[in-house]
Design an enzyme around this catalytic site. Structure first.
Site, PDB file in Angstrom:
ATOM      1  N   LYS A 102       7.479   4.074  -4.347  1.00  9.15           N
ATOM      2  CA  LYS A 102       8.559   4.663  -5.143  1.00  9.15           C
ATOM      3  C   LYS A 102       8.687   3.991  -6.509  1.00  9.15           C
ATOM      4  O   LYS A 102       8.284   2.844  -6.700  1.00  9.15           O
ATOM      5  CB  LYS A 102       9.875   4.626  -4.369  1.00  9.15           C
ATOM      6  N   ARG A 150       8.769   4.954   6.440  1.00  7.68           N
ATOM      7  CA  ARG A 150       8.011   6.125   5.984  1.00  7.68           C
ATOM      8  C   ARG A 150       7.057   5.654   4.886  1.00  7.68           C
ATOM      9  O   ARG A 150       7.509   5.200   3.836  1.00  7.68           O
ATOM     10  CB  ARG A 150       8.993   7.184   5.467  1.00  7.68           C
TER      11      ARG A 150
HETATM   12  C1  7PJ Z   1      12.001  10.095   1.758  1.00  8.78           C
HETATM   13  C2  7PJ Z   1      11.833  11.207   2.569  1.00  8.78           C
HETATM   14  C3  7PJ Z   1      12.783   8.998   2.229  1.00  8.78           C
HETATM   15  C4  7PJ Z   1      13.098  10.264   4.248  1.00  8.78           C
HETATM   16  C5  7PJ Z   1      10.832  11.537   0.695  1.00  8.78           C
HETATM   17  C6  7PJ Z   1       9.011  10.084  -1.806  1.00  8.78           C
HETATM   18  C7  7PJ Z   1       9.908  11.229  -1.931  1.00  8.78           C
HETATM   19  N1  7PJ Z   1      12.373  11.290   3.810  1.00  8.78           N
HETATM   20  N2  7PJ Z   1      11.093  12.105   1.880  1.00  8.78           N
HETATM   21  N3  7PJ Z   1      13.302   9.140   3.480  1.00  8.78           N
HETATM   22  N4  7PJ Z   1      11.346  10.311   0.586  1.00  8.78           N
HETATM   23  N5  7PJ Z   1      13.654  10.313   5.460  1.00  8.78           N
HETATM   24  O1  7PJ Z   1       8.237   9.905  -0.856  1.00  8.78           O
HETATM   25  O2  7PJ Z   1       9.064   9.288  -2.785  1.00  8.78           O
HETATM   26  O3  7PJ Z   1      13.014   7.975   1.571  1.00  8.78           O
HETATM   27  S1  7PJ Z   1       9.913  12.352  -0.532  1.00  8.78           S
END
Ligand code: 7PJ
Length: 259
Positions: A204, A239
């Protein structure tokens, strides 16, 4: 939780895995590397991203979910905010709903109650297009704690089992670097709910800001460090894009934490 984007425009892996064959190969690689969950997403939620129609999102994610399910019984989560996509994805073999919008879309709570699968309720301030403009909190921990209280109550009232709820403070979603760091440092405060915590920090821009690198693919080491810090502070699910490196680092954490 390994990220598998089927979008043409995601910030770090957009356009790489948007055919079922390449997506399945990537999912298989990530499983070999130690992923427990494959998070399939068809709508980029990066700041400024364009909206995607239900039909386009379904066309992207369903063939991928079906193909992974044909070759494996790995746990699949569907990264979506749309109730229609939640239902079709679970029907195609997804096991978990991952909603960056915290089930606030019309019909999302009812869909999840009906589907009776675990749901990740993420906090986001504002909407992806504008959320990074000027995020404001009285106190980011207290404000997000209040959000979780309200969403848990809304979930339970809609018929979602409390034990099916996973909480995520939503790093980078309507937050400054200071907000994100406060969340990371105080993540254990969200354990008051006694629900699993999910953290997404991988590649990020907050990490890019810290290390001074504009390119998401250069944020591997920073991402692993962030995953370790989140784990030590109570995150159950991470994640991530870089499965092998994160898996090894988390094994070291867990060996220490299990003493
Ligand atoms: C997240 C997500 C997160 C959850 C994305 C990226 C943007 N789902 N989907 N938590 N981020 N639960 O990967 O930078 O932080 S998309």
């Amino acid at each position: 939780m390994a990220v598998l984007n089927t979008t043409p425009d995601s910030f770090s892996d957009g356009g790489q895995f948007n055919s079922p064959a390449t997506a399945v190969a990537q999912a298989e690689l990530m499983m070999q590397q130690g992923a427990d969950i494959i998070d399939v997403g068809g709508e980029s939620t990066r700041p400024g991203a364009a909206e995607v129609s239900i039909d386009d999102e379904l066309r992207r994610v369903l063939p991928v979910i079906e193909a992974i399910r044909r070759s494996s019984d790995i746990c699949i989560s569907i990264d979506t905010s749309k109730p229609e996509v939640m239902c079709a994805a679970v029907d195609a073999g997804a096991n978990i709903i991952n909603d960056v919008n915290g089930l606030r879309a019309e019909g999302a709570l009812a869909a999840c109650a009906q589907l009776n699968v675990p749901v990740c309720v993420m906090h986001m301030q504002g909407e992806p297009r504008t959320m990074q403009a000027d995020p404001q909190y009285q106190n980011v921990i207290d404000d997000i704690t209040q959000f979780f209280e309200q969403r848990i109550q809304a979930c339970v009232e809609a018929g979602i089992k409390r034990e099916n709820i996973i909480l995520d403070p939503g790093f980078g979603f309507g937050k400054t670097l200071q907000h994100n760091l406060q969340l990371l440092k105080n993540l254990q405060d969200f354990q008051v709910f006694d629900l699993p915590l999910l953290a997404g920090l991988s590649r990020k821009s907050m990490l890019g800001q810290i290390i001074g690198d504009e390119l998401p693919e250069n944020r591997l080491h920073a991402s692993v460090a962030a995953a370790v810090l989140a784990r030590v502070n109570g995150a159950k699910i991470l994640r991530v894009h870089d499965v092998q490196a994160t898996r090894d680092a988390l094994k070291v954490c867990d060996a220490m934490l299990s003493l």
